[in-house]
Design a protein around this motif. Structure first.
Motif, PDB file in Angstrom:
ATOM      1  N   GLY A 148       0.804  -1.215   0.000  1.00  0.00           N
ATOM      2  CA  GLY A 148       0.000   0.000   0.000  1.00  0.00           C
ATOM      3  C   GLY A 148       0.838   1.267   0.000  1.00  0.00           C
ATOM      4  O   GLY A 148       0.475   2.263  -0.645  1.00  0.00           O
ATOM      5  N   GLY A 149       1.982   1.238   0.687  1.00  0.00           N
ATOM      6  CA  GLY A 149       2.835   2.424   0.741  1.00  0.00           C
ATOM      7  C   GLY A 149       3.581   2.706  -0.549  1.00  0.00           C
ATOM      8  O   GLY A 149       4.112   3.817  -0.721  1.00  0.00           O
ATOM      9  N   MET A 150       3.630   1.730  -1.473  1.00  0.00           N
ATOM     10  CA  MET A 150       4.328   1.982  -2.740  1.00  0.00           C
ATOM     11  C   MET A 150       3.679   3.103  -3.538  1.00  0.00           C
ATOM     12  O   MET A 150       4.328   3.776  -4.333  1.00  0.00           O
ATOM     13  CB  MET A 150       4.355   0.705  -3.592  1.00  0.00           C
ATOM     14  CG  MET A 150       5.355  -0.324  -3.134  1.00  0.00           C
ATOM     15  SD  MET A 150       5.698  -1.556  -4.410  1.00  0.00           S
ATOM     16  CE  MET A 150       4.054  -2.084  -4.843  1.00  0.00           C
ATOM     17  N   ARG A 151       2.399   3.337  -3.313  1.00  0.00           N
ATOM     18  CA  ARG A 151       1.721   4.393  -4.068  1.00  0.00           C
ATOM     19  C   ARG A 151       2.199   5.771  -3.649  1.00  0.00           C
ATOM     20  O   ARG A 151       2.190   6.704  -4.452  1.00  0.00           O
ATOM     21  CB  ARG A 151       0.221   4.266  -3.870  1.00  0.00           C
ATOM     22  CG  ARG A 151      -0.573   5.061  -4.875  1.00  0.00           C
ATOM     23  CD  ARG A 151      -2.011   4.637  -4.933  1.00  0.00           C
ATOM     24  NE  ARG A 151      -2.721   5.313  -5.979  1.00  0.00           N
ATOM     25  CZ  ARG A 151      -3.996   5.118  -6.275  1.00  0.00           C
ATOM     26  NH1 ARG A 151      -4.690   4.238  -5.589  1.00  0.00           N
ATOM     27  NH2 ARG A 151      -4.585   5.781  -7.247  1.00  0.00           N
ATOM     28  N   TRP A 152       2.615   5.919  -2.418  1.00  0.00           N
ATOM     29  CA  TRP A 152       3.217   7.189  -2.003  1.00  0.00           C
ATOM     30  C   TRP A 152       4.505   7.439  -2.785  1.00  0.00           C
ATOM     31  O   TRP A 152       4.740   8.551  -3.271  1.00  0.00           O
ATOM     32  CB  TRP A 152       3.521   7.152  -0.498  1.00  0.00           C
ATOM     33  CG  TRP A 152       2.383   7.632   0.356  1.00  0.00           C
ATOM     34  CD1 TRP A 152       1.179   7.015   0.507  1.00  0.00           C
ATOM     35  CD2 TRP A 152       2.346   8.804   1.139  1.00  0.00           C
ATOM     36  NE1 TRP A 152       0.390   7.728   1.352  1.00  0.00           N
ATOM     37  CE2 TRP A 152       1.078   8.853   1.772  1.00  0.00           C
ATOM     38  CE3 TRP A 152       3.257   9.827   1.394  1.00  0.00           C
ATOM     39  CZ2 TRP A 152       0.695   9.875   2.624  1.00  0.00           C
ATOM     40  CZ3 TRP A 152       2.882  10.849   2.262  1.00  0.00           C
ATOM     41  CH2 TRP A 152       1.608  10.871   2.854  1.00  0.00           C
ATOM     42  N   GLY A 153       5.338   6.414  -2.875  1.00  0.00           N
ATOM     43  CA  GLY A 153       6.579   6.574  -3.620  1.00  0.00           C
ATOM     44  C   GLY A 153       6.364   6.830  -5.099  1.00  0.00           C
ATOM     45  O   GLY A 153       7.204   7.466  -5.753  1.00  0.00           O
ATOM     46  N   TYR A 154       5.238   6.360  -5.639  1.00  0.00           N
ATOM     47  CA  TYR A 154       4.947   6.588  -7.044  1.00  0.00           C
ATOM     48  C   TYR A 154       4.394   7.991  -7.294  1.00  0.00           C
ATOM     49  O   TYR A 154       4.626   8.583  -8.347  1.00  0.00           O
ATOM     50  CB  TYR A 154       3.935   5.540  -7.523  1.00  0.00           C
ATOM     51  CG  TYR A 154       3.595   5.633  -8.987  1.00  0.00           C
ATOM     52  CD1 TYR A 154       4.467   5.164  -9.954  1.00  0.00           C
ATOM     53  CD2 TYR A 154       2.384   6.190  -9.391  1.00  0.00           C
ATOM     54  CE1 TYR A 154       4.147   5.244 -11.290  1.00  0.00           C
ATOM     55  CE2 TYR A 154       2.060   6.275 -10.721  1.00  0.00           C
ATOM     56  CZ  TYR A 154       2.943   5.804 -11.676  1.00  0.00           C
ATOM     57  OH  TYR A 154       2.634   5.893 -13.000  1.00  0.00           O
ATOM     58  N   ALA A 155       3.681   8.541  -6.321  1.00  0.00           N
ATOM     59  CA  ALA A 155       3.030   9.834  -6.525  1.00  0.00           C
ATOM     60  C   ALA A 155       3.887  11.026  -6.111  1.00  0.00           C
ATOM     61  O   ALA A 155       3.596  12.156  -6.529  1.00  0.00           O
ATOM     62  CB  ALA A 155       1.711   9.872  -5.742  1.00  0.00           C
ATOM     63  N   LEU A 156       4.939  10.837  -5.323  1.00  0.00           N
ATOM     64  CA  LEU A 156       5.706  11.970  -4.815  1.00  0.00           C
ATOM     65  C   LEU A 156       6.644  12.612  -5.826  1.00  0.00           C
ATOM     66  O   LEU A 156       6.843  13.835  -5.770  1.00  0.00           O
ATOM     67  CB  LEU A 156       6.487  11.547  -3.565  1.00  0.00           C
ATOM     68  CG  LEU A 156       5.649  11.280  -2.317  1.00  0.00           C
ATOM     69  CD1 LEU A 156       6.539  10.878  -1.158  1.00  0.00           C
ATOM     70  CD2 LEU A 156       4.812  12.503  -1.959  1.00  0.00           C
ATOM     71  N   PRO A 157       7.301  11.902  -6.757  1.00  0.00           N
ATOM     72  CA  PRO A 157       8.195  12.584  -7.702  1.00  0.00           C
ATOM     73  C   PRO A 157       7.466  13.633  -8.539  1.00  0.00           C
ATOM     74  O   PRO A 157       6.278  13.491  -8.855  1.00  0.00           O
ATOM     75  CB  PRO A 157       8.725  11.440  -8.579  1.00  0.00           C
ATOM     76  CG  PRO A 157       8.605  10.234  -7.725  1.00  0.00           C
ATOM     77  CD  PRO A 157       7.372  10.435  -6.916  1.00  0.00           C
ATOM     78  N   GLU A 158       8.195  14.694  -8.906  1.00  0.00           N
ATOM     79  CA  GLU A 158       7.571  15.799  -9.634  1.00  0.00           C
ATOM     80  C   GLU A 158       7.125  15.399 -11.042  1.00  0.00           C
ATOM     81  O   GLU A 158       6.130  15.906 -11.541  1.00  0.00           O
ATOM     82  CB  GLU A 158       8.555  16.977  -9.708  1.00  0.00           C
ATOM     83  CG  GLU A 158       8.880  17.585  -8.345  1.00  0.00           C
ATOM     84  CD  GLU A 158       9.830  18.746  -8.466  1.00  0.00           C
ATOM     85  OE1 GLU A 158      10.276  19.016  -9.618  1.00  0.00           O
ATOM     86  OE2 GLU A 158      10.139  19.393  -7.444  1.00  0.00           O
ATOM     87  N   ASP A 159       7.872  14.523 -11.690  1.00  0.00           N
ATOM     88  CA  ASP A 159       7.529  14.135 -13.052  1.00  0.00           C
ATOM     89  C   ASP A 159       6.605  12.909 -13.106  1.00  0.00           C
ATOM     90  O   ASP A 159       6.413  12.317 -14.165  1.00  0.00           O
ATOM     91  CB  ASP A 159       8.797  13.834 -13.855  1.00  0.00           C
ATOM     92  CG  ASP A 159       9.669  12.775 -13.196  1.00  0.00           C
ATOM     93  OD1 ASP A 159       9.410  12.436 -12.019  1.00  0.00           O
ATOM     94  OD2 ASP A 159      10.615  12.291 -13.856  1.00  0.00           O
ATOM     95  N   SER A 160       6.037  12.505 -11.979  1.00  0.00           N
ATOM     96  CA  SER A 160       5.172  11.330 -11.954  1.00  0.00           C
ATOM     97  C   SER A 160       3.790  11.686 -12.504  1.00  0.00           C
ATOM     98  O   SER A 160       3.265  12.782 -12.245  1.00  0.00           O
ATOM     99  CB  SER A 160       5.034  10.805 -10.519  1.00  0.00           C
ATOM    100  OG  SER A 160       4.128   9.730 -10.473  1.00  0.00           O
ATOM    101  N   PRO A 161       3.181  10.791 -13.294  1.00  0.00           N
ATOM    102  CA  PRO A 161       1.814  11.068 -13.779  1.00  0.00           C
ATOM    103  C   PRO A 161       0.770  11.031 -12.678  1.00  0.00           C
ATOM    104  O   PRO A 161      -0.307  11.593 -12.832  1.00  0.00           O
ATOM    105  CB  PRO A 161       1.580   9.953 -14.808  1.00  0.00           C
ATOM    106  CG  PRO A 161       2.520   8.867 -14.430  1.00  0.00           C
ATOM    107  CD  PRO A 161       3.715   9.538 -13.834  1.00  0.00           C
ATOM    108  N   ALA A 162       1.053  10.357 -11.572  1.00  0.00           N
ATOM    109  CA  ALA A 162       0.132  10.320 -10.433  1.00  0.00           C
ATOM    110  C   ALA A 162       0.512  11.438  -9.467  1.00  0.00           C
ATOM    111  O   ALA A 162       1.621  11.475  -8.939  1.00  0.00           O
ATOM    112  CB  ALA A 162       0.197   8.974  -9.738  1.00  0.00           C
TER     113      ALA A 162
END
Length: 257
Positions: A148-162
């Protein structure tokens, strides 16, 4: 012209209409041309009426056959087509799994060992161990929280689509909450069901809601989730079966005494 063709097709005798009065005067000069034309029509059209393929019944049957012909996209797929399609999807999935980075593949497979080893050892020895079941149970809760916490790591970068909005960040906390709720159950069976729900929600996030993940990661997530779910359900099933066998053996000993 239509009565002429109709008479020829229905086996009626061909007769030229008599030209009398003004018509005779009008076409008198072209009498030879008219008669030759009628003879050609009688010779060329009437043999066609003798062929069995052009009688009224065959023409009507041909029209019905053309009318009842189904379109290609309404036809059902044959079993061979469905089998080849399923085989193609399976081959692509296996190819994507082989194309995954070696560290990700090996670490993911190694992380499945605590799940598989617990029910396997219980099944081989024929004994239910509550300590091993609780260890697997706790490890499953930690794994659900991690997924569940992997979504935080996916959404935090500036160039992330999420984007780090309310939806992405709040949804990432749902699997850890389910894992915490699973630890509150005293019964391993109820906790295992709660962990299975958490694993399913985390898989739905990674496969359906986050399409930018690479294909090899999605295939790896599906395989890992299936193994974890089956291991948890196997432990819960063995708990019921082995404890029932143990209670039956104890009752038999007491009856013999």
């Amino acid at each position: 012209m239509f009565p002429l063709i109709q008479r020829c097709c229905f086996h009626t005798s061909f007769k030229l209409p008599k030209c009398t009065g003004p018509r005779l005067l009008l076409y008198g000069k072209n009498k030879t041309v008219w008669s030759s034309l009628s003879l050609h029509l009688q010779r060329d059209v009437c043999p066609l009426s003798r062929s069995p393929s052009l009688n009224p019944a065959s023409i009507y049957a041909t029209k019905l056959q053309a009318f009842h012909t189904s379109l290609p996209f309404f036809k059902k797929k044959t079993p061979k087509e469905s089998e080849t399609k399923d085989a193609g999807v399976l081959q692509q999935s296996m190819k994507s799994l082989k194309d995954s980075p070696k560290p990700a593949l090996y670490v993911s497979l190694a992380g499945l060992i605590p799940f598989v080893s617990v029910p396997l050892s219980m099944a081989i020895q024929g004994t239910y161990y509550p300590e091993l079941a609780f260890a697997q149970f706790t490890y499953g809760a930690v794994t659900v929280s991690f997924l569940g916490g992997m979504r935080w790591g996916y959404a935090l970068p500036e160039d992330s689509p999420a984007k780090p909005d309310w939806l992405n960040l709040a949804n990432s906390t749902v699997p850890p909450l389910l894992a915490w709720q699973a630890l509150l159950f005293k019964d391993v069976t109820q906790g295992a069901i709660m962990l299975v729900i958490g694993l399913g929600i985390a898989l739905h996030y990674d496969v359906s809601l986050l399409p930018d993940y690479p294909r090899w990661f999605k295939v790896l997530r599906v395989v890992g989730t299936v193994v974890m779910v089956l291991s948890l359900l196997a432990t819960a099933t063995l708990k019921i079966i082995l404890e029932e066998q143990l209670s039956n053996s104890r009752n038999k000993r007491q009856n013999t005494k």
